[in-house]
Design an enzyme around this catalytic site. Structure first.
Site, PDB file in Angstrom:
ATOM      1  CB  CYS A 114      -0.918   0.003   1.221  1.00  0.00           C
ATOM      2  SG  CYS A 114      -2.022   1.425   1.267  1.00  0.00           S
ATOM      3  CB  CYS A 144      -1.982   4.854   4.361  1.00  0.00           C
ATOM      4  SG  CYS A 144      -3.464   4.296   3.501  1.00  0.00           S
ATOM      5  CB  SER A 145      -1.083   0.588   6.491  1.00  0.00           C
ATOM      6  OG  SER A 145      -2.022   1.274   7.325  1.00  0.00           O
ATOM      7  CB  CYS A 146      -5.255  -0.197   2.020  1.00  0.00           C
ATOM      8  SG  CYS A 146      -5.942   1.472   2.032  1.00  0.00           S
TER       9      CYS A 146
END
Length: 218
Positions: A114, A117-119
């Site tokens: 990702c 961000c951190s999906c």
């Protein structure tokens, strides 16, 4: 290497990133207060989080992969409509509303990142590991996926292509690793024990059957 990018990624991603950032700050503030008052033990909390990151959470995804390995019809369904196939096993909800499964082979290895961000697909993989959220992984996975894999101990043949998928708030990915040789006749629960969290992100491979046999003899 192909890098999957979506035009709408920036807008939705930015919204989700800011929301998660604010929530993270609130959680940290609450943790600090509870720690100061002696209500929680930070070390015990770290163990609990690690359990959900590496043990309880990824078991759902491991069951999905094991079924795909053992059931050709389910594998085809997973390839066509991963969201529905995964939901049929009871794994659905926020952060997993729209899923796509990608399948590793000798010719191609898939890896998920990702970039903004951190999906992450929580319903099948639990909490994202710290390294998945780190800036170095998010940047280098796109620029040098083979080098990043080598740091994880994964050394692929030069002929194996690497495809990097950029997870978004709209679409998240599950990597189906290759089924290890020597597992013919294994049950789904036995197969699931060979599936690791990292292998479902593409940063690792499934465990060889010898690893399970060694554990059984301990």
């Amino acid at each position: 290497m192909a890098h999957e990018h979506h035009d709408e990624h920036g807008h939705e991603h930015g919204h989700e990133h800011s929301e998660l950032g604010e929530m993270d700050l609130r959680v940290r503030a609450l943790e600090s207060v509870l720690t100061e008052k002696g209500y929680i033990d930070p070390a015990a909390l770290d163990v609990l989080i690690d359990t959900y990151q590496t043990k309880i959470g990824p078991r759902n995804g491991a069951r999905v992969v094991a079924r795909a390995w053992a059931d050709d019809e389910f594998r085809d369904w997973l390839a066509r409509d991963a969201t529905a196939a995964i939901a049929s096993m009871g794994f659905s909800g926020r952060q997993g509303e729209h899923m796509q499964a990608v399948f590793n082979s000798d010719a191609q290895h898939h890896m998920v990142v990702c970039t903004l961000c951190s999906c992450y697909p929580w319903p099948v993989l639990g909490l994202p590991p710290a390294w998945y959220k780190s800036a170095p992984y998010r940047a280098r996975a796109v620029r040098d996926p083979r080098g990043v894999l080598a740091e994880f101990g994964v050394h692929l043949p030069p002929a194996t292509a690497i495809r990097v998928w950029d997870s978004t708030a709209e679409l998240r990915y599950l990597v189906v690793p290759q089924r290890p040789d020597g597992t013919d006749g294994w049950s789904e629960p036995q197969l699931a024990e060979l599936v690791t969290r990292d292998s479902m992100i593409g940063a690792g491979l499934a465990r060889p059957p010898t690893a399970r046999a060694e554990e059984d003899t301990r």
